[in-house]
Design a protein around this motif. Structure first.
Motif: not given
Lengths: 115, 114
Positions: A106-108, B37-43
């Motif tokens: 998920g995106k966290g 890992q990119d901002l807002g996209l998770g892993l």
């Protein structure tokens, strides 16, 4: 289409209270679910997992609940501590086909525990 | 301390250059993985290897290649870097490539492509 969704980008709770982080998934073939904790400038750290044959797994202050019919899992942290402040990732995997074992994240959710 | 070592920890790279990110594990795990890992996209999974000598494509493999000559090392190569490959890259490993196992992560490489 996102297979693992964490719809709350952030959560703020008071120290000593319960933190509940939520995760939804769409792929009914997922049979293993994990939670990871990530501090800034560090890699994700494995926290707790649950197999699809269970509905609850507990490890100290951390409990994960799985509701397969709703395709929903949650992580409960009780009591919350300031050191729990981090980004929490939900992940899922299945055990079939060529991509077995690969995690879908998920995106966290960024948890902030205030003293 | 046993675990995963990634190098470099950070890098600034000109577009068009070739770059190899290194990953070494000392846990004798069979399976290894590369994520970005990119901002807002998770892993998101780039490539994986279930055992030495085999590799597979993940969710976002384009522009990247990997090799797995032995159990311990799993380098990730950007043949000709582009700005969209600016990201934080994490290497991970697990005992086997079969499901129902946690993966253990390195501390990442922060890569900026200018």
């Amino acid at each position: 289409d996102q297979q693992v969704k964490q719809n709350s980008p952030s959560l703020s709770v008071q120290e000593g209270r319960i933190s509940i982080l939520n995760c939804d998934y769409t792929n009914s073939m997922f049979d293993y679910f994990l939670w990871y904790k990530k501090y800034p400038a560090e890699g994700p750290t494995f926290l707790i997992s649950i197999s699809s044959i269970k509905d609850k797994n507990e490890d100290g202050r951390f409990t994960v609940f799985l509701n397969k019919s709703a395709k929903h899992l949650s992580l409960h942290i009780v009591p919350s501590q300031p050191g729990d402040s981090a980004v929490y990732f939900c992940a899922a995997s299945h055990n079939y086909g060529g991509s077995q074992g690969n995690l879908i994240f998920g995106k966290g959710t960024k948890l902030s525990v205030k003293p | 301390i046993a675990g995963i070592t990634q190098a470099p920890t950070s890098q600034i790279l000109a577009a068009g250059r070739r770059m190899t990110l290194r990953c070494t594990q000392d846990m004798r795990h069979n399976a290894m993985y590369w994520y970005r890992q990119d901002l807002g996209l998770g892993l998101r999974l780039i490539h994986y290897s279930n055992t030495a000598g085999t590799t597979g494509k993940g969710e976002v493999p384009d522009g990247y290649s990997v090799s797995r000559a032995n159990t311990d090392d799993f380098p990730l190569t950007l043949a000709s870097a582009v700005p969209s490959q600016t990201s934080v890259y994490f290497c991970a490993s697990s005992e086997t490539g079969v499901g129902n196992q946690p993966q253990h992560f390195g501390d990442g490489t922060r890569l900026s492509i200018l």
